[in-house]
Design an enzyme around this catalytic site. Structure first.
Site, short mmCIF file in Angstrom:
data_model
loop_
_atom_site.label_atom_id
_atom_site.label_comp_id
_atom_site.label_asym_id
_atom_site.label_seq_id
_atom_site.Cartn_x
_atom_site.Cartn_y
_atom_site.Cartn_z
N SER A 262 0.85 -1.20 0.00
CA SER A 262 0.00 0.00 0.00
C SER A 262 0.88 1.24 0.00
CB SER A 262 -0.86 0.02 1.27
OG SER A 262 -0.07 0.46 2.37
N ASP A 263 0.32 2.35 -0.43
CA ASP A 263 1.05 3.59 -0.22
C ASP A 263 0.91 3.94 1.26
OD1 ASP A 263 1.47 6.55 -2.31
OD2 ASP A 263 2.48 5.90 -0.49
N TRP A 264 1.61 4.98 1.68
CA TRP A 264 1.71 5.35 3.09
C TRP A 264 0.33 5.53 3.72
CZ3 TRP A 264 6.35 7.32 5.74
CH2 TRP A 264 6.10 7.80 7.00
N ALA A 266 -2.36 4.10 3.25
CA ALA A 266 -3.48 4.02 2.31
C ALA A 266 -4.52 3.01 2.76
CB ALA A 266 -2.97 3.66 0.92
#
Ligand code: GLC
Length: 733
Positions: A262-264, A266
């Site tokens: 996942s992105d930060w 997310a």
């Protein structure tokens, strides 16, 4: 380690261990000074989560990483090593030009070399994976992260995506000096509504597939080990929770078998998007969608156990995610060598070494785009030249995502010119940020406390300096922190104080060359009115000052071309060359016809179009020559031109081939880039440049969403930019 041993290890891990293997922490948990590249969220991470974590982000340094790794392996129940990841976007310590600049080189070798150098340096510092390449298609200059992409064209971005993955990973990321690549942000992050970061993205499936997905697929085909989910909702579904996108498109159709991260935060943000009540709901949606690693939240660590024990989530979903993390570590050789290339001695010899600096300088020179030149460039050594503007001495020219690079290691224009030993004067004239304004870099604010009196005095000094010179090089542009993540702009012009400085100098000296520092296409109409030459240098990296000096004085001709259209004004945005005819295409020769697709107050065309750029010489093109007029299924035809350097200096030309599908079962772009080649020619030299055309490159998603080429007439354009009219037709039969 053989696959069976991985399966045996997985089987032997407790439920807690498996869940915590999906956690990625960093930014302060493991080492002071590690860099936070996202919002500080609640830190409810348990000691156990940290002890059993699977990966770490943004911690760098051979000594630090070796200590953390050693401690982690000793304390982990199964002694599973951590994988260390970081954002090495355009360099680790030797910083190359920002990716948008690298796209302007129209030469994927520039990106390959930059990635290779970045891998050598950051792997010596203990890093195993980079969160790069970012291959989001970008057509909206308001969005701050266009600086991180290679531009508005699916083909150009696909060519670069492949080169970057190959530069980072080589033929085996396990090898010394190589990194695992993580392609991002899947998917469509570059098209946020209003150009406002993190905003919803509305794309038809056809536009998504024809324009936005190809570059991700190119990176995956090149072997990228990871994919990062994007923050945005795609048609109102967060990518991180989007089963269709992650399982059907990414895994089934594209065949991606690697790890999804996942992105930060997310995963937690699925809740803020409004798809669930709480973080437990977010964890459920994310693991069901196939997001393997939870970056910087405790959604998985705190809720997956409950979800599995209650039967709401099958343990198989957890096992497949954990296996992909173990496989990632295995592909990197971490079970056999958990310290990989971390080496304090290598850090001392490799980081910022002369060889790398030279490569960064040569790369930068290929990225500069000459938009205007009435002959005032190249400069002569004996001319008296005043270098004026905040970017004469600005060293923060390494870009918004060079978080481990240091401005102190960059060469400013002033330092480059002084080393070149020419007849030069210098005046800063103003700051790169307007007085009283503040902008936020990744980890610190930049502000300008200049008083009005001080600001006025700086302009006066600059005007005095301009009066003494034959020519003036104005080094101006947007501050590095006005670009990058969370840096969308509604006004895409240069800061007011710099406009004031430019006007004041132009009043006393008309021989103005503008060197523009930027992380996005800007509205440069006012600059165009006052400048006799404009050289776009983007954020040129550690060797920027030397590269700019050598191009200004003609050691090397500028050879960049625009990877993204420069709009006439922000009112046109998003503006890109591959647009559609509409039913009432604007006929510029008939402006009085009201009912046309147009603005009534600005032109349709951008100020400078995709693919445009000048050199210090001139080139001519022959007509387009086709090897045949008919292309049958499975066949190939060759389109070629003869290009000649008719000027007096050596120069580069980026020969570009575009194809238009004259009639399709759906509306087709007015043209699409399908080939390019950068060639260097001596004065008087000519060269034949050929492109292969096959049915494969004519495919698109037709009226029934089948990916196919439709028989009928096509037009080939070959020329020096996306406006070329040098054309010939052929037929697919
Ligand atoms: C950031 C960015 C992403 C980056 C990640 C880790 O928010 O969106 O591109 O790789 O966090 O730093």
């Amino acid at each position: 380690m053989e696959q069976q041993k991985l399966l045996d290890l997985l089987k032997d891990m407790s439920l807690d261990e498996k869940i915590n293997q999906l956690f990625q922490g960093g930014a302060g948990f493991y080492a002071e000074g590690s860099i936070a590249t996202g919002p500080a969220s609640e830190q409810g991470f348990s000691e156990k989560t940290i002890r059993e974590a699977g990966s770490v982000l943004s911690v760098v340094g051979a000594k630090t990483i070796k200590e953390i790794q050693k401690n982690h392996i000793e304390n982990h129940p199964h002694h599973i090593p951590l994988v260390f990841m970081a954002d090495i976007i355009n360099g680790y310590k030797t910083i190359f030009p920002i990716p948008l600049a690298q796209g302007a080189a129209f030469n994927p070798k520039v990106a390959y070399t930059g990635a290779e150098v970045a891998a050598k340096e950051s792997s010596a510092a203990g890093i195993h994976v980079t969160f790069s390449p970012m291959v989001d298609l970008v057509r909206d200059a308001r969005w701050g992260r266009v600086m991180e992409s290679t531009g508005e064209d699916p083909y150009l971005n696909s060519v670069y995506a492949k080169a970057l993955v190959e530069g980072y990973q080589g033929d085996d990321p396990k090898k010394s000096g190589k990194l695992g690549a993580c392609v991002k942000h899947f998917a469509g992050y570059g098209a946020p509504t209003g150009g406002r970061d993190y905003n919803n993205v509305e794309l038809s499936e056809r536009t998504l597939r024809d324009d936005y997905l190809p570059a991700y697929e190119a990176a995956i085909k090149a072997g990228a080990l990871l994919v990062m989910t994007s923050f945005n909702t795609l048609n109102r579904i967060p990518s991180t929770a989007n089963k269709w996108l992650m399982r059907q498109v990414l895994r089934e159709e594209m065949g991606f078998e690697g790890t999804v991260i996942s992105d930060w935060a997310a995963i937690e943000e699925i809740k803020y998007h409004g798809l669930c009540e709480d973080r437990k709901g977010a964890a459920k949606l994310a693991i069901e969608a196939g997001t393997d690693i939870d970056m910087m939240t405790t959604c998985y660590s705190n809720y997956l156990k409950e979800l599995i024990e209650s039967g709401e989530v099958s343990e198989e979903l957890l096992d497949e995610a954990v296996l992909r993390v173990l496989e990632l570590k295995n592909k990197l050789g971490l079970f056999e060598n958990p310290y990989k290339d971390a080496d304090e001695d290598a850090e001392k010899t490799v980081l910022l070494c002369e060889e790398h600096r030279k490569k960064a300088k040569e790369a930068a020179k290929e990225t500069f785009v000459l938009l205007e030149n009435n002959g005032i460039l190249p400069l002569k050594k004996e001319e008296k030249v005043a270098f004026i503007g905040p970017f004469t001495e600005e060293k923060n020219i390494i870009g918004a995502w060079s978080i481990f690079g240091e401005a102190k290691d960059a060469v400013s224009v002033k330092e480059g010119v002084e080393a070149y030993k020419v007849n030069a004067l210098f005046a800063k004239g103003c700051d790169s940020i307007d007085p009283g304004k503040k902008v936020y870099g990744m980890n610190l604010p930049y502000d300008c406390k200049r008083t009005k009196e001080e600001a006025d005095a700086m302009i006066e000094e600059a005007v005095e300096t301009a009066l003494k010179a034959d020519k003036v090089v104005m080094c101006i542009g947007e501050h590095m922190a006005q670009t990058g993540e969370a840096a969308s702009r509604g006004d895409i012009t240069i800061p007011k104080q710099q406009k004031k400085l430019l006007k004041a100098v132009a009043r006393v000296n008309k021989n103005i060359i503008v060197v523009l520092f930027n992380g996005r296409p800007l509205d440069i109409r006012k600059i165009k009115e006052l400048a006799k030459a404009i050289l776009v240098v983007w954020m040129p990296g550690s060797e920027g000052g030397n590269a700019i000096t050598e191009v200004l004085y003609g050691e090397t001709a500028p050879s960049g071309r625009l990877p993204m259209s420069f709009p006439y004004s922000v009112g046109q945005v998003p503006v890109f060359y591959g647009e559609f005819n509409t039913g009432r295409k604007m006929d510029d020769s008939n402006p009085d016809n009201k009912f046309q697709s147009r603005y009534i107050d600005i032109p349709n065309k951008p100020l400078y179009t995709f693919g445009y750029g000048l050199s210090y010489t001139k080139f001519t093109y022959s007509e387009v020559n086709l090897s045949r007029g008919l292309l049958e299924e499975g066949g190939e035809l060759i389109a070629s031109v003869i290009v000649r350097n008719t000027g007096k200096r050596r120069g580069a030309e980026v020969v570009q081939m575009y194809i238009r599908d004259d009639c399709g079962s759906v509306a087709r772009p007015v043209r699409e880039l399908k080939g390019f080649e950068k060639i260097w020619l001596e004065p008087g030299e000519e060269k034949e440049v050929s492109f292969s055309i096959t049915e494969e490159i004519l495919k698109f998603h037709d009226i029934n969403m089948n990916y196919t080429a439709e028989k009928g007439s096509f037009t080939v354009f070959i020329g020096s930019d996306s406006d070329t009219n040098n054309q010939k037709k052929f037929e697919l039969i």
